[in-house]
Design a protein around this motif. Sequence first.
Motif, PDB file in Angstrom:
ATOM      1  N   PHE A   1      38.290  39.694  46.194  1.00 19.40           N
ATOM      2  CA  PHE A   1      36.983  39.668  46.843  1.00 19.40           C
ATOM      3  C   PHE A   1      36.280  38.367  46.485  1.00 19.40           C
ATOM      4  CE2 PHE A   1      35.995  43.567  49.121  1.00 19.40           C
ATOM      5  CZ  PHE A   1      37.058  44.374  48.769  1.00 19.40           C
TER       6      PHE A   1
ATOM      7  N   THR B   1      41.842  39.189  51.134  1.00 16.33           N
ATOM      8  CA  THR B   1      41.409  40.479  50.598  1.00 16.33           C
ATOM      9  C   THR B   1      42.177  41.693  51.158  1.00 16.33           C
ATOM     10  OG1 THR B   1      39.212  39.456  50.611  1.00 16.33           O
ATOM     11  CG2 THR B   1      39.357  41.725  49.886  1.00 16.33           C
ATOM     12  N   PRO B   2      42.290  41.842  52.514  1.00 15.84           N
ATOM     13  CA  PRO B   2      42.948  43.060  53.002  1.00 15.84           C
ATOM     14  C   PRO B   2      44.457  43.105  52.704  1.00 15.84           C
ATOM     15  CG  PRO B   2      41.745  41.961  54.767  1.00 15.84           C
ATOM     16  CD  PRO B   2      41.802  41.022  53.626  1.00 15.84           C
TER      17      PRO B   2
ATOM     18  N   VAL C   1      46.065  45.334  48.975  1.00 19.30           N
ATOM     19  CA  VAL C   1      46.468  46.738  48.831  1.00 19.30           C
ATOM     20  C   VAL C   1      47.919  46.943  49.258  1.00 19.30           C
ATOM     21  CG1 VAL C   1      45.539  47.439  51.075  1.00 19.30           C
ATOM     22  CG2 VAL C   1      45.780  49.121  49.262  1.00 19.30           C
TER      23      VAL C   1
ATOM     24  N   PHE D   1      35.061  51.507  43.952  1.00 21.74           N
ATOM     25  CA  PHE D   1      33.832  50.730  43.833  1.00 21.74           C
ATOM     26  C   PHE D   1      32.825  51.414  42.933  1.00 21.74           C
ATOM     27  CE2 PHE D   1      34.588  47.386  46.869  1.00 21.74           C
ATOM     28  CZ  PHE D   1      35.595  47.911  47.654  1.00 21.74           C
TER      29      PHE D   1
ATOM     30  N   GLU E   1      31.671  53.643  47.957  1.00 22.26           N
ATOM     31  CA  GLU E   1      31.777  53.058  49.295  1.00 22.26           C
ATOM     32  C   GLU E   1      32.635  53.961  50.158  1.00 22.26           C
ATOM     33  OE1 GLU E   1      30.573  49.990  50.427  1.00 22.26           O
ATOM     34  OE2 GLU E   1      29.594  49.386  48.570  1.00 22.26           O
TER      35      GLU E   1
ATOM     36  N   VAL F   1      41.587  56.958  55.448  1.00 21.19           N
ATOM     37  CA  VAL F   1      41.314  55.519  55.477  1.00 21.19           C
ATOM     38  C   VAL F   1      42.094  54.847  54.356  1.00 21.19           C
ATOM     39  CG1 VAL F   1      39.542  53.750  55.153  1.00 21.19           C
ATOM     40  CG2 VAL F   1      39.060  55.750  56.549  1.00 21.19           C
TER      41      VAL F   1
ATOM     42  N   ARG G   1      40.920  58.486  47.305  1.00 23.04           N
ATOM     43  CA  ARG G   1      41.268  57.561  48.381  1.00 23.04           C
ATOM     44  C   ARG G   1      42.243  56.496  47.891  1.00 23.04           C
ATOM     45  NH1 ARG G   1      36.444  54.311  51.095  1.00 23.04           N
ATOM     46  NH2 ARG G   1      36.407  53.378  49.019  1.00 23.04           N
TER      47      ARG G   1
ATOM     48  N   ALA H   1      34.886  48.348  51.428  1.00 25.48           N
ATOM     49  CA  ALA H   1      35.874  49.422  51.317  1.00 25.48           C
ATOM     50  C   ALA H   1      36.980  49.231  52.342  1.00 25.48           C
ATOM     51  CB  ALA H   1      35.203  50.773  51.511  1.00 25.48           C
TER      52      ALA H   1
ATOM     53  N   GLN I   1      38.134  46.480  53.678  1.00 26.00           N
ATOM     54  CA  GLN I   1      39.062  45.434  53.242  1.00 26.00           C
ATOM     55  C   GLN I   1      39.918  45.887  52.078  1.00 26.00           C
ATOM     56  OE1 GLN I   1      37.596  41.154  53.498  1.00 26.00           O
ATOM     57  NE2 GLN I   1      35.719  42.310  53.385  1.00 26.00           N
ATOM     58  N   ALA I   2      39.292  46.633  51.161  1.00 23.06           N
ATOM     59  CA  ALA I   2      40.053  47.110  50.001  1.00 23.06           C
ATOM     60  C   ALA I   2      41.177  48.044  50.424  1.00 23.06           C
ATOM     61  CB  ALA I   2      39.128  47.801  49.010  1.00 23.06           C
ATOM     62  N   MET I   3      40.996  48.719  51.558  1.00 22.47           N
ATOM     63  CA  MET I   3      42.023  49.650  52.045  1.00 22.47           C
ATOM     64  C   MET I   3      42.974  48.969  53.016  1.00 22.47           C
ATOM     65  SD  MET I   3      41.440  52.274  50.330  1.00 22.47           S
ATOM     66  CE  MET I   3      40.323  51.873  49.006  1.00 22.47           C
TER      67      MET I   3
END
Lengths: 275, 340
Positions: free
Chosen positions: A69, A94-95, A98, A106, A110, A123, A186, B201, B203-205
Amino acid sequence: MTLTKEAVHKESPDLKEGVLLECRDISISFGGIRAVSDLTFDVRENEVYGIIGPNGAGKTTVFNIITQFYKADSGAVLFREANGNVIDLVSLKTPQVVRKGLVRSFQNIELIRDLSLADNLLVGAHIHFETSVFSQMLRLPAARREERVLREKAMQVLSFLGLTDRADQLAAGQPYGVLKKIELGRALLSDPRLIILDEPAAGLNDTETEDLTGLVHAIKKDYNCSILLIEHDMRFVMDICQRICAMSFGKKLAVGTPEEIRAHPAVQEAYLGEE
Amino acid sequence: MKLTKTKTFPYWKYIIVCLLFLVMLPLNAAGIVSGSTLLILGTVIFYAVVGVGMNILLGYSGLITLGGAGFMGLAAYLSGFCSTRLGLPFILCLVISIAVPTVIGLGIGVVSLRLEGFYLAIATLGIGEILRQVFVEFEPFTNGFSGMRAAYPKLFGIVLTREVTYAFYAIILLIVMILVHNIVNSATGRALLAMKGSESAAQAMGISLLKYKLIAFAISTVLTALGGVMYMHLIKYSYPTVWGLGMSLNFLSISVIGGMQTVLGAVLGALFVIAVPELVIKQLPVIGTLTGVAYVFNGLFIVLVLLFYSDGLIRIGSDVKKLVGKIRGKKNDIDQRSGT
């Protein structure tokens, strides 16, 4: 000098045996303020590792640097993927992080208020959905199958969290303890090798914190991953972590087992004040 | 493991709406519903198509455009030009008239990565205005203020009648609603909502903001352009000033009033914004006869709806269900107490 195979191998980043993540000399400044200074620490496979420090020590900044980030001004974030390959996460957007097996939660929850708890978990499984928008639009068999399989996976995690009866309830209006659990759950959907939790016990009472401790133990066992967490709740941290890194003003103070850290004079001074 | 979503057929509500539109045809043949009413309902249908696109953008993705009318007009002019001047078959006109605006729409998607909220709104407003001015100036193509004429769609060599066109449009709306329903209930729909709810969130996923903003603008522009083609071949006349900010704001109203995070809300919104002034208010004794008053009252109704039904008129459905449930509950209580 000829390029032998050995020499070529030495060019690519390297991690010691058993190490999953290593932050190597990472630094970042915001304006004139050096938020993190030459920080180095590593997390091993199947380990629960904690980062502690006073507010403003740079803990969340380190998490943001690891998960891309923020881009570190200097240093490397080395991570060992499932296939054994070691990459420097700094080269990723960033994406993309994962997909390598590293997922975060977070500090401020979030979750998506307009989605149900089950859908919020789904998600988290986003990277597993491989069918195209067209397939999903036409509800082709491959898309339907994928949805069914991953929804079952989400239900399993809900059951693991003890929240099956709330599956179709919207995230909006759920009690805080439930939201914290879903935020944690999640992260499980992406099949992570390393879960990064930012203050998972924040705002939880003693009973809920005990629940969380049990949950973290169960995750480490059932999901075969490592956990890296930031926490202020000392009892929780000492209880659950194999190793701890204490930070202050963006620098590493000490690394060691909970006992070693508790006894460390510099940590005591920075965190607890001089006696 | 019991799944959360039961396997019922989810499209009944869309089919019922389509049938309600279609039932107007025999009523029209029987003289109960006038030809002009049919035309207004046909207008509602293609505004609803555009409205569904707005819902995807605004309600599901948290993005805004105030330039929709420009894209709708571009598609209308393209389709009119291709069918009348070039004599191309309807399907080809449709493809071209949707493809060109969508390419521009994708460009806006890229821009939307850098601009948010009000800034995006103003930027899209600017693009809409540029397009409107193009319609005025580019006379060899659009015929400027003289307007462009077109005919009802020509399928398989046959030019349709107004009634068949209306039925065709009702079917198009049904297909659009079903396909968009599928999208919003899929991983893509969840990704859009995640992007709207929390970019961090998302982007984190693993959700790429660029990819999904492009998807949102693509779907929305395709539907807006489709609405434009439908406009051209039902109204059969396009005039440059129609495609202005007022129309873009109508799209916004349709989306917000109907229920922006739903699919069916677009139909309700279109009925309210397009049909109610013409079919309801203008029929009223005193109010209906004064020019412009219909729209004043419609504006008033819009404010009232937003005050009491800020989630959209579509919530009336669940409110009615709750009321029925309450009445049934009270009746059960009374029965129990009186021992029946």
